[in-house]
Scaffold this active site. Structure first.
Site, PDB file in Angstrom:
ATOM      1  N   GLN A 122       0.692  -1.737   0.466  1.00 55.77           N
ATOM      2  CA  GLN A 122      -0.230  -0.251   0.099  1.00 55.77           C
ATOM      3  C   GLN A 122       1.487   1.686   0.390  1.00 55.77           C
ATOM      4  O   GLN A 122       0.521   2.554   0.346  1.00 55.77           O
ATOM      5  CB  GLN A 122      -1.043   0.074   1.391  1.00 55.77           C
ATOM      6  CG  GLN A 122      -2.312  -1.027   1.143  1.00 55.77           C
ATOM      7  CD  GLN A 122      -2.633  -1.279   2.133  1.00 55.77           C
ATOM      8  OE1 GLN A 122      -2.897  -0.414   3.145  1.00 55.77           O
ATOM      9  NE2 GLN A 122      -3.506  -1.895   2.824  1.00 55.77           N
ATOM     10  N   CYS A 123       1.796   1.197  -0.219  1.00 54.97           N
ATOM     11  CA  CYS A 123       3.190   2.535  -0.406  1.00 54.97           C
ATOM     12  C   CYS A 123       2.723   2.963  -1.810  1.00 54.97           C
ATOM     13  O   CYS A 123       1.884   2.244  -2.912  1.00 54.97           O
ATOM     14  CB  CYS A 123       3.960   1.677  -0.760  1.00 54.97           C
ATOM     15  SG  CYS A 123       6.016   3.267  -0.430  1.00 54.97           S
ATOM     16  N   GLY A 124       3.041   4.241  -2.162  1.00 48.12           N
ATOM     17  CA  GLY A 124       3.401   5.309  -3.236  1.00 48.12           C
ATOM     18  C   GLY A 124       4.478   4.783  -4.233  1.00 48.12           C
ATOM     19  O   GLY A 124       4.053   4.642  -5.888  1.00 48.12           O
TER      20      GLY A 124
END
Length: 249
Positions: A122-124
């Site tokens: 769920q990281c950019g």
């Protein structure tokens, strides 16, 4: 001058043993005890003797960092080498857990170039890194590249899922065919031993700690950590480094 007759071999053995047991301990008290004991010995006249000042000088020369005897130096060297050899020296020395909790001996990757990455779902940086990792793997897996992905939830809690959920996400959405291991900590007291080793081998620009998701470590075929890349460094931008290690005999 007051003279105390002491067996020379006793002085030698005593001083050597004292140095081995306690390197920094001063031997003057032991010398005093030894002297009193040997004053009463009936055999004292049957062996070579030395005077008290000479004996004291001799003992002093063997104490507190001044031993020069080759045999002693060899003992120290052997002990140091044994201590050093017991610590992991290569990535191949480690055993990790796979997503199902089974042990995986990393020695099975001997002869492979490894790219070790702490991943998050769920990281950019997730989309770009997973996409490029898949491309890099497809391009070079047949030439000896292996990507080892270690999920980590320490950065913004961006890897909250179970191992099964993480694998399904990476394999379904990004077609990841490389192994995704058990979730680990990469920083702190509970950091995985492998990551402690990686960080000690290649410190970052602002210290050893992993700064964010998708930090990358490049490992050669022999298991040495040869490079480290920041989370923002794209996998495809290090393709040239990967190729160089793959082509190395």
């Amino acid at each position: 001058m007051y003279k105390v007759d002491l067996p020379l071999r006793t002085v030698l053995m005593f001083s050597f043993s004292t140095r081995l047991i306690r390197r920094s301990f001063c031997v003057s008290k032991q010398f005093s005890i030894l002297s009193k004991a040997h004053l009463k010995s009936p055999h004292i006249s049957s062996v070579p003797s030395i005077s008290q000042p000479v004996a004291a000088s001799f003992l002093k020369s063997w104490s507190c960092q001044s031993i020069k005897d080759p045999a002693f130096l060899n003992l120290r060297s052997d002990h140091t080498m044994a201590t050093q050899s017991s610590a992991p020296q290569l990535v191949h020395d480690f055993t990790v857990k796979d997503a199902r909790g089974n042990d995986v001996d990393l020695s099975q990757y001997k002869g492979k170039v490894l790219l070790i990455v702490n991943v998050a779902s769920q990281c950019g940086l997730t989309n770009s890194n997973y996409t490029e990792l898949t491309k890099l793997y497809e391009q070079y897996k047949d030439q000896g590249l292996e990507i080892l992905a270690f999920p980590c939830n320490q950065f913004g809690s961006q890897e909250p899922g179970t191992n099964e959920e993480i694998q399904q996400f990476a394999c379904t959405r990004f077609k990841a065919e490389y192994p995704i291991f058990d979730k680990v900590d990469v920083n702190g007291s509970n950091a995985a031993p492998l990551y402690k080793f990686l960080k000690s081998s290649k410190g970052g620009l602002f210290g050893d700690s992993i700064k964010w998701n998708f930090s990358k470590f490049l490992v050669d075929k022999e298991g040495h950590v040869v490079d480290r890349y920041a989370p923002t460094t794209s996998p495809l931008s290090i393709e040239k480094d990967v190729k160089k290690l793959l082509e190395k005999a």
